[in-house]
Design a protein around this motif. Sequence first.
Motif, PDB file in Angstrom:
ATOM      1  N   PRO A   1      14.345   8.334   4.479  1.00  0.00           N
ATOM      2  CA  PRO A   1      14.936   7.860   3.216  1.00  0.00           C
ATOM      3  C   PRO A   1      14.256   6.585   2.725  1.00  0.00           C
ATOM      4  N   SER A   2      14.520   6.245   1.483  1.00  0.00           N
ATOM      5  CA  SER A   2      13.923   5.047   0.896  1.00  0.00           C
ATOM      6  C   SER A   2      14.364   3.777   1.608  1.00  0.00           C
TER       7      SER A   2
ATOM      8  N   GLY B   1       0.806  -1.207   0.000  1.00  0.00           N
ATOM      9  CA  GLY B   1       0.000   0.000   0.000  1.00  0.00           C
ATOM     10  C   GLY B   1       0.845   1.265   0.000  1.00  0.00           C
ATOM     11  N   PRO B   2       0.187   2.407   0.035  1.00  0.00           N
ATOM     12  CA  PRO B   2       0.903   3.688  -0.058  1.00  0.00           C
ATOM     13  C   PRO B   2       1.641   4.040   1.231  1.00  0.00           C
TER      14      PRO B   2
ATOM     15  N   THR C   1       8.535   8.152  -2.069  1.00  0.00           N
ATOM     16  CA  THR C   1       9.743   7.819  -1.309  1.00  0.00           C
ATOM     17  C   THR C   1      10.499   6.662  -1.939  1.00  0.00           C
ATOM     18  N   VAL C   2       9.781   5.657  -2.426  1.00  0.00           N
ATOM     19  CA  VAL C   2      10.423   4.487  -3.043  1.00  0.00           C
ATOM     20  C   VAL C   2      10.382   4.580  -4.569  1.00  0.00           C
ATOM     21  N   GLN C   3       9.951   5.737  -5.092  1.00  0.00           N
ATOM     22  CA  GLN C   3       9.928   6.007  -6.529  1.00  0.00           C
ATOM     23  C   GLN C   3       9.114   4.978  -7.299  1.00  0.00           C
TER      24      GLN C   3
ATOM     25  N   PRO D   1       8.112  -5.130  -1.372  1.00  0.00           N
ATOM     26  CA  PRO D   1       7.750  -4.889  -2.774  1.00  0.00           C
ATOM     27  C   PRO D   1       6.370  -4.298  -2.952  1.00  0.00           C
ATOM     28  N   GLY D   2       5.491  -4.458  -1.968  1.00  0.00           N
ATOM     29  CA  GLY D   2       4.134  -3.967  -2.116  1.00  0.00           C
ATOM     30  C   GLY D   2       3.939  -2.518  -1.758  1.00  0.00           C
ATOM     31  N   LEU D   3       4.967  -1.868  -1.238  1.00  0.00           N
ATOM     32  CA  LEU D   3       4.831  -0.447  -0.882  1.00  0.00           C
ATOM     33  C   LEU D   3       4.990   0.434  -2.107  1.00  0.00           C
TER      34      LEU D   3
END
Length: 704
Positions: free
Chosen positions: A624-625, A612-613, A638-640, A632-634
């Motif tokens: 930071p990322s 999710g977001p 932030t994680v581009q 993987p589901g985020l």
Amino acid sequence: MMNLGLVILLLFQPWFVYLHQACNHLDRDSLLSLNFIVSSNSPSLNWSSSIDCCLWEGIKCDASGRVSHLCLPFRGLTGRISPFIGNLTHLSHLDLSHNRLSGFLPVSSFSSLNLLEALDLSYNSFSGEFPSTFFQLAEKLISFNISRNSFTGHIPSFVRKNDSLCSLTILDFSDNDFVGRVPPGLGNCSKLQTFRAGFNFLSGSLPDDIFAATSLEEISLPVNQLSRGISNSVVNLTSLSILELYSNKFNGLIPRDIGKLTNLKILLLHTNNFSGFLPQSMMNCSNLFTLNLRVNELKGNLLAYNFSKLLHLDTLDLGNNFFTGGFPLTLTSLKKLTAVRLSANQLEGQISPEIVAVQSLNYLSITNNKFTNITGAIRILMGLKNLRYLLLCKNFFNEEIPDENQITIVSDEFQNLEVLGIGDCEIKGQVPAWLGKLRKLQILDLGSNQLIGSIPGWLGNLQNLFYIDLSYNHFSGEFPEEFCRMPALALQEAKNKADGSNLQLPLFVPKTKIATYNQQYNKLFSLPPAIYLRNNRLTGSIPAEIGRLNFLLILDLSLNKFSGEIPDQISQLKNLEGLDLSGNRLHGEIPRSLIRLNFLSSFSVADNDLRGPIPAAGQFQTFPSSSFEGNPGLCGDTVQHSCTIQPRIDDPALLDQSSENKEVRYGLIAGVVFGFIIGSVGGMICPLHRLKFWPHTRSETDNE
């Protein structure tokens, strides 16, 4: 009957005194022109042209009605010093300390105050360079204090036109921004008793002539960049009682004849680069009250020194050196000794039963040595009835922690203990039940050992415990329910009872990823309330009741096997500054409510199964990322990885959906997001924020 002449004298005395002390008009107008502003929370000054200025608050006049004293400390004054102060040419005492005055000093005006005997501008916010010729003009100056300001440049020279006129007894330049060397000329001040210039940026060596000022009782130059050695000529200062040179770059040997300073009471040489052996003559400093030599490169067998001559010694710190031998038993004859730190040396052997003779001892740190027999050590140390701080970390390697069958606490044994550190010992066994009898315990460090079993819930019942470190062990089971009710972390009443007294020897906490602390703590209650359970084998869910711990600042549950969702109730921990949930098996979304944690400065949920977001508000905009990688589901900036659908947790339409529909929806989102991911980076798990007891200079790994 009263003498008629005496009656007449008494009748006319008030009028006579008034005429005699009437304020000079120039001085009155100059005082009014100073325009001192009193802050709103302080009573105003009674300065009025309708009142004789010799009767004003903070003002005294001499016999001719000229203002001789201007003394207004602690009056909440703000603003700047007006150049009109230079008109007060009869001023002998000027004290504006402990106010909020700022700006530059009017240099030309101060040059006319050549009758000045005492100047105190300390604890203000003055800036700029102090007049370089000040001491050449103020030839009658006796006491001088400009500490706790922001003065820059070089300290003015003490060389005067006529050296015989040097009448200074107190000089205090400490806690400013002075640079350069300690200026020459101090040796000409034969009456000088106190010289302070600590907490500046002074460099170079001590001027040789300072050792000619034979009336000196205090030299305080800590926290500068002074270097080279200390001349053996220091023994000429036979009146010296305080020598503070800590946190500099001094090197070489400690003066071999330092024992001639028999009046010395406080010797603070710690955090320098002194080397060689401890001078045997130091044992002749029989009036020493505090001796601190930690963080140097000193060596020698401590058993070769007879500390029994230091009958007044209260505090001894020899930590972070290269001393060998064992615990010096000559210390046991010192009946006033209350604090001893021998940490981070190369001491070995066992704790001797003779140590119980020092019943005054309340602080003992022997961490990071090679001591053995932890069971015997604890049995013996229990006999120190006043012991409050006991630090045994990094000793007793691979031994078994004594259990309740080996340690029986009765009556007043260990009942004053507030800090217990047995971390980094690789000791084995389970958490012993006798720890539950330490009713005053506030800090417990059992981290980096090989302890097994479940974490006993009764630890959470200790009324004063606010810092617990059980990280890097082999604990299993679930998060103890009792921890969610820890009184010192949940109740205001318990928080108010926290120990606020000063520590004789400070505690040091190093900076790590989860806790951005790297400072010295002089009070226990200043340490961050924390729970560290990192790197164990804990399972189950994170209990929602954890939201009751209102005063918790740091929570580290990383590198375990926790499952389930992140409880929304964590958002109730309003004071939380560090939260690490990385390296677990958590799933679901990151609760959007966490954006309400306004003080959160360190956060990681890396290497879980979250989706999710990522919340895009509050402190989450600063992380930071790496705080989110391995999920993987985020999605989010932030994680581009953009979120195809932007669901809102607080959207009523979404809240009405069934759990089944939400699972399908989030599964689709996770699939879309996963398609954008090129590859995942391994989790960046920071080292545990461990409670350490060491200085902050030098490499952290070298400390205790």
